[in-house]
Design a protein around this motif. Structure first.
Motif, PDB file in Angstrom:
ATOM      1  N   ARG A  97       0.826  -1.212   0.000  1.00  0.00           N
ATOM      2  CA  ARG A  97       0.000   0.000   0.000  1.00  0.00           C
ATOM      3  C   ARG A  97       0.861   1.264   0.000  1.00  0.00           C
ATOM      4  O   ARG A  97       0.463   2.307  -0.526  1.00  0.00           O
ATOM      5  N   TYR A  98       2.046   1.167   0.605  1.00  0.00           N
ATOM      6  CA  TYR A  98       2.877   2.362   0.789  1.00  0.00           C
ATOM      7  C   TYR A  98       3.922   2.528  -0.310  1.00  0.00           C
ATOM      8  O   TYR A  98       4.686   3.493  -0.294  1.00  0.00           O
ATOM      9  N   ALA A  99       3.935   1.601  -1.252  1.00  0.00           N
ATOM     10  CA  ALA A  99       4.864   1.704  -2.377  1.00  0.00           C
ATOM     11  C   ALA A  99       4.198   2.299  -3.608  1.00  0.00           C
ATOM     12  O   ALA A  99       4.835   2.469  -4.641  1.00  0.00           O
ATOM     13  N   VAL A 100       2.925   2.623  -3.492  1.00  0.00           N
ATOM     14  CA  VAL A 100       2.184   3.226  -4.602  1.00  0.00           C
ATOM     15  C   VAL A 100       1.545   4.516  -4.120  1.00  0.00           C
ATOM     16  O   VAL A 100       1.599   4.862  -2.930  1.00  0.00           O
ATOM     17  N   SER A 101       0.905   5.208  -5.033  1.00  0.00           N
ATOM     18  CA  SER A 101       0.301   6.490  -4.695  1.00  0.00           C
ATOM     19  C   SER A 101      -0.797   6.329  -3.649  1.00  0.00           C
ATOM     20  O   SER A 101      -1.514   5.325  -3.611  1.00  0.00           O
ATOM     21  N   MET A 102      -0.939   7.330  -2.828  1.00  0.00           N
ATOM     22  CA  MET A 102      -1.972   7.342  -1.796  1.00  0.00           C
ATOM     23  C   MET A 102      -3.354   7.554  -2.396  1.00  0.00           C
ATOM     24  O   MET A 102      -4.374   7.270  -1.748  1.00  0.00           O
ATOM     25  N   ALA A 103      -3.416   8.012  -3.626  1.00  0.00           N
ATOM     26  CA  ALA A 103      -4.685   8.309  -4.279  1.00  0.00           C
ATOM     27  C   ALA A 103      -5.577   7.072  -4.323  1.00  0.00           C
ATOM     28  O   ALA A 103      -5.153   5.989  -4.713  1.00  0.00           O
ATOM     29  N   GLY A 104      -6.813   7.253  -3.909  1.00  0.00           N
ATOM     30  CA  GLY A 104      -7.787   6.186  -3.946  1.00  0.00           C
ATOM     31  C   GLY A 104      -7.739   5.242  -2.763  1.00  0.00           C
ATOM     32  O   GLY A 104      -8.565   4.334  -2.658  1.00  0.00           O
ATOM     33  N   GLN A 105      -6.785   5.428  -1.859  1.00  0.00           N
ATOM     34  CA  GLN A 105      -6.684   4.548  -0.702  1.00  0.00           C
ATOM     35  C   GLN A 105      -6.323   5.342   0.555  1.00  0.00           C
ATOM     36  O   GLN A 105      -5.672   4.833   1.468  1.00  0.00           O
ATOM     37  N   ALA A 106      -6.753   6.585   0.602  1.00  0.00           N
ATOM     38  CA  ALA A 106      -6.373   7.470   1.702  1.00  0.00           C
ATOM     39  C   ALA A 106      -6.773   6.913   3.061  1.00  0.00           C
ATOM     40  O   ALA A 106      -6.006   6.974   4.025  1.00  0.00           O
ATOM     41  N   GLY A 107      -7.998   6.348   3.148  1.00  0.00           N
ATOM     42  CA  GLY A 107      -8.447   5.811   4.424  1.00  0.00           C
ATOM     43  C   GLY A 107      -7.573   4.685   4.930  1.00  0.00           C
ATOM     44  O   GLY A 107      -6.926   4.804   5.982  1.00  0.00           O
ATOM     45  N   PRO A 108      -7.505   3.560   4.206  1.00  0.00           N
ATOM     46  CA  PRO A 108      -6.661   2.443   4.643  1.00  0.00           C
ATOM     47  C   PRO A 108      -5.194   2.834   4.809  1.00  0.00           C
ATOM     48  O   PRO A 108      -4.508   2.302   5.675  1.00  0.00           O
ATOM     49  N   TYR A 109      -4.714   3.738   3.968  1.00  0.00           N
ATOM     50  CA  TYR A 109      -3.332   4.203   4.061  1.00  0.00           C
ATOM     51  C   TYR A 109      -3.051   4.783   5.439  1.00  0.00           C
ATOM     52  O   TYR A 109      -1.970   4.598   6.004  1.00  0.00           O
ATOM     53  N   LEU A 110      -4.043   5.489   5.995  1.00  0.00           N
ATOM     54  CA  LEU A 110      -3.870   6.163   7.273  1.00  0.00           C
ATOM     55  C   LEU A 110      -4.232   5.301   8.473  1.00  0.00           C
ATOM     56  O   LEU A 110      -3.557   5.329   9.496  1.00  0.00           O
ATOM     57  N   TRP A 111      -5.308   4.526   8.370  1.00  0.00           N
ATOM     58  CA  TRP A 111      -5.763   3.817   9.566  1.00  0.00           C
ATOM     59  C   TRP A 111      -5.250   2.384   9.676  1.00  0.00           C
ATOM     60  O   TRP A 111      -5.210   1.834  10.778  1.00  0.00           O
TER      61      TRP A 111
END
Length: 245
Positions: free
Chosen positions: A63-77
């Motif tokens: 998840r952290y090797a690609v853009s945050m776009a479209g996955q902002a929620g899971p990226y953060l929580w």
């Protein structure tokens, strides 16, 4: 150490009456929350929903090797929510056992609010070290093991005391040892050797009978180091004279 006066009610008679499972409310609440989540995932929700929940809340390094776009929620929580999920009831039971053992003394020591903050930050620390070792891959990490490891590290700073003894009902009242004092305490040092030895075995592939999933030893180490090194930031009670070390 003898205690002639026992205003807290920890004398021989009170110890006889003490329940076997006498958990602080915050620890009991975390256990019940994780059990409720596991029951829902295992028995109440359709498989498609379960898969989506794991996708959205488990910690996945890719998840952290690609853009945050479209996955902002899971990226953060997800660096926190993964700690509430488990791979099955056996995994959950093991973590709850150690959470009851070490989380109880830490919760009695620092109180419920600090305990929750400690949980959140130790989950982040555990996920961070796991991410470093698994950058960009599709590993899926779930479980409270990293947080439990942090609680073990925190407990090592005070629960054994200068004399190396451990009393479940009074361990939270011991003076906090400095890092240097902890490393020279024979009981604490022995605990550290055994703990890191077990995780070293996991790192080289020893499964301890867990057939279906790898042990996230990196998360264990990240959590333990956080708890051991940062515990003084959460501790409202006493400290040693050389706590800077």
């Amino acid at each position: 150490m003898s205690h002639k006066n026992d205003p807290a009610g920890h004398g021989p008679e009170s110890r006889k009456r003490e329940p076997v499972f006498n958990l602080p409310n915050v620890v009991l609440a975390m256990v019940l929350l994780m059990v409720a989540i596991q029951v829902a995932l295992d028995s109440l929700l359709p498989r498609a929903a379960v898969l989506e929940i794991y996708l959205q809340t488990a910690f996945i390094p890719q998840r952290y090797a690609v853009s945050m776009a479209g996955q902002a929620g899971p990226y953060l929580w997800s660096p926190i929510t993964y700690s509430l999920l488990h791979g099955g009831y056996a995994h959950l039971a093991l973590n709850c056992f150690w959470l009851a053992a070490f989380g109880a003394v830490v919760a009695r020591r620092i109180g419920p609010v600090r305990f929750v903050i400690f949980w959140l930050l130790s989950a982040l620390a555990s996920a961070a070290l796991f991410l470093i070792f698994h950058w960009g891959d599709q590993s899926i990490m779930v479980g409270a093991s990293g947080v439990v490891s942090a609680l073990m590290g925190a407990a090592a700073r005070f629960a054994f005391g200068d004399g190396g003894g451990f009393r479940r009902d009074r361990a939270h009242l011991n003076e906090r040892l400095s890092i240097a004092q902890s490393l020279t305490n024979r009981t604490v040092f022995g605990f550290l050797v055994v703990w890191f030895g077990i995780n070293l075995l996991a790192a080289v592939g020893f499964s301890f009978g867990i057939a279906d999933s790898a042990i996230a030893w990196e998360a264990h180490v990240g959590g333990f180091l956080f708890g051991f090194l940062a515990f003084s930031l959460f501790d409202p009670i006493g400290h040693s004279q050389s706590d800077a070390y």
